[in-house]
Design a protein around this motif. Structure first.
Motif, PDB file in Angstrom:
ATOM      1  N   SER A 171     -42.965  26.469  82.209  1.00  0.00           N
ATOM      2  CA  SER A 171     -43.080  25.932  80.862  1.00  0.00           C
ATOM      3  C   SER A 171     -41.802  25.202  80.499  1.00  0.00           C
ATOM      4  O   SER A 171     -40.773  25.339  81.156  1.00  0.00           O
ATOM      5  N   LYS A 216     -49.203  31.215  72.207  1.00  0.00           N
ATOM      6  CA  LYS A 216     -47.892  31.744  71.816  1.00  0.00           C
ATOM      7  C   LYS A 216     -48.064  32.789  70.713  1.00  0.00           C
ATOM      8  O   LYS A 216     -48.736  32.549  69.717  1.00  0.00           O
ATOM      9  N   ASN A 268     -46.088  34.570  75.743  1.00  0.00           N
ATOM     10  CA  ASN A 268     -46.962  33.448  76.048  1.00  0.00           C
ATOM     11  C   ASN A 268     -48.081  33.983  76.937  1.00  0.00           C
ATOM     12  O   ASN A 268     -47.835  34.361  78.084  1.00  0.00           O
TER      13      ASN A 268
END
Length: 181
Positions: free
Chosen positions: A49, A117, A171
């Protein structure tokens, strides 16, 4: 397709800046680009990410099949296991370090702009914890490191949590988590 052919992602029906899709990658590098044009592209140096910048560097990638999400307005992107492409309705943290112990999840708050998230400010005691979806052990994530790490499906408990008040982030696509005092 290498550098000569795009793998198209699908534009979200409710947010024109969000693109998602399942892709198969080989070890190497990748970038996001819009409409097959190198004039509009995003890259960064982190995987799985990160925050891509316009014209940024190539993203180092590992071989695998991934569910990919990018928000071209912010540059935020995720490469997660293909089976985690589902946006869960509920994610919680559970364990002897949490207020509910091993008997009850403490629900995290879903980010309204990103359904993968989750976060919450929470006071913990010394102990262990895991993340799980929908108050069910069928989908859970863990990994030994504290205060940050990448949880794997069915992984180990997060160990050696020290007592204190933390901003917890998780996440559910990548498994990345942090506990920040």
């Amino acid at each position: 397709g290498g550098w000569g052919s795009d793998t198209n992602l699908t534009q979200d029906a409710t947010n024109a800046n969000i693109f998602t899709g399942t892709v198969v990658l080989t070890d190497g590098e990748a970038k996001f680009r819009k409409t097959g044009d190198w004039g509009i592209n995003w890259g960064a140096t982190t995987f799985p990410s990160g925050w891509g910048t316009s014209g940024g560097p190539n993203i180092p990638v590992k071989a695998g099949t991934y569910f990919v999400r990018i928000d071209i307005a912010t540059g935020e992107y995720f490469f997660g296991p293909a089976d985690r492409g589902v946006a869960y309705n509920d994610i919680g943290i559970i364990g002897d370090a949490t207020p509910g112990g091993w008997g009850a999840d403490t629900d995290l708050i879903k980010n309204p702009a990103n359904p993968y998230k989750w976060s919450k400010k929470l006071t913990l005691t010394a102990g262990q914890a895991k993340f799980r979806a929908n108050n069910d052990w069928g989908v859970n994530w863990g990994s030994k490191p504290f205060p940050s790490g990448v949880g794997t499906a069915g992984g180990d408990n997060i160990e050696n949590i020290t007592a204190g008040t933390y901003q917890i982030t998780f996440n559910s696509l990548t498994g990345e988590y942090t506990f920040t005092k």
